[in-house]
Write a protein that holds these residues in place. Structure first.
Motif: not given
Length: 179
Positions: A125-148
């Motif tokens: 989850e991220l602070p609510p003010g970032l919801k427009s840039a990082f929409p989450g599930y009813n909140i602001a959220g970020c996801k990191v994809q990693l390939m190793y």
């Protein structure tokens, strides 16, 4: 039983992450440019091993694991390109070291492949003010994809997406990178 196994694994992994090495990587990548309240080693440990004690990693939880008092906003400000470079380099170092020192899984069947890519994601989850840039599930959220790449110990991909980015759909965009 499971918790005991996790504790053993964490101790094994922690021996690779020496404070001095982590701090040198932080300086090299620009994550730490001068002496500050935020210690690179504590930040890293809080993000990685601190998550084993909770199901949700929050800025407050990260702050609680630090020896210096830093606000959630202060920690949030540290999530930038320098942090990405720092964490990528730390994990690349860890995987290279583990592979070079024989701590990898020896599976002979993998010898027939030039690369063995492991892809995974983590979200928070991220602070609510970032919801427009990082929409989450009813909140602001970020996801990191990693390939190793397991065979070379190199992180092939480190991509930041909105939390609602579906893993299966994302993997279809990788095309030649996964073959």
């Amino acid at each position: 039983m499971i918790n005991k196994q996790i504790k053993i694994d964490v101790r094994t992994v922690k021996k690779f992450f020496k404070k001095g090495k982590i701090r040198k990587i932080a300086e090299k990548t620009g994550f730490i440019k001068r002496k500050r309240k935020l210690d690179a080693f504590e930040f890293f440990i809080s993000l990685t091993f601190g998550s084993l004690t909770t199901t949700t990693i929050t800025l407050g939880a990260i702050a609680e694991n630090l020896s210096e008092c830093i606000s959630r906003a202060g920690i949030n400000d540290r999530f930038n390109q320098y942090a990405i470079d720092f964490l990528t380099e730390v994990f690349s170092f860890f995987f290279r070291t583990a592979t070079e020192n024989g701590h990898n899984i020896n599976i002979d069947v993998l010898n027939q492949f030039g690369r063995v890519n492991i892809i995974d994601s983590s979200s928070w989850e991220l602070p609510p003010g970032l919801k427009s840039a990082f929409p989450g599930y009813n909140i602001a959220g970020c996801k990191v994809q990693l390939m190793y790449d397991y065979k070379t110990g190199v992180i092939q991909l480190f991509d930041i997406k909105k939390q609602t980015c579906n893993d299966q759909s994302y993997s279809k965009t990788l095309g030649d990178q996964i073959t």
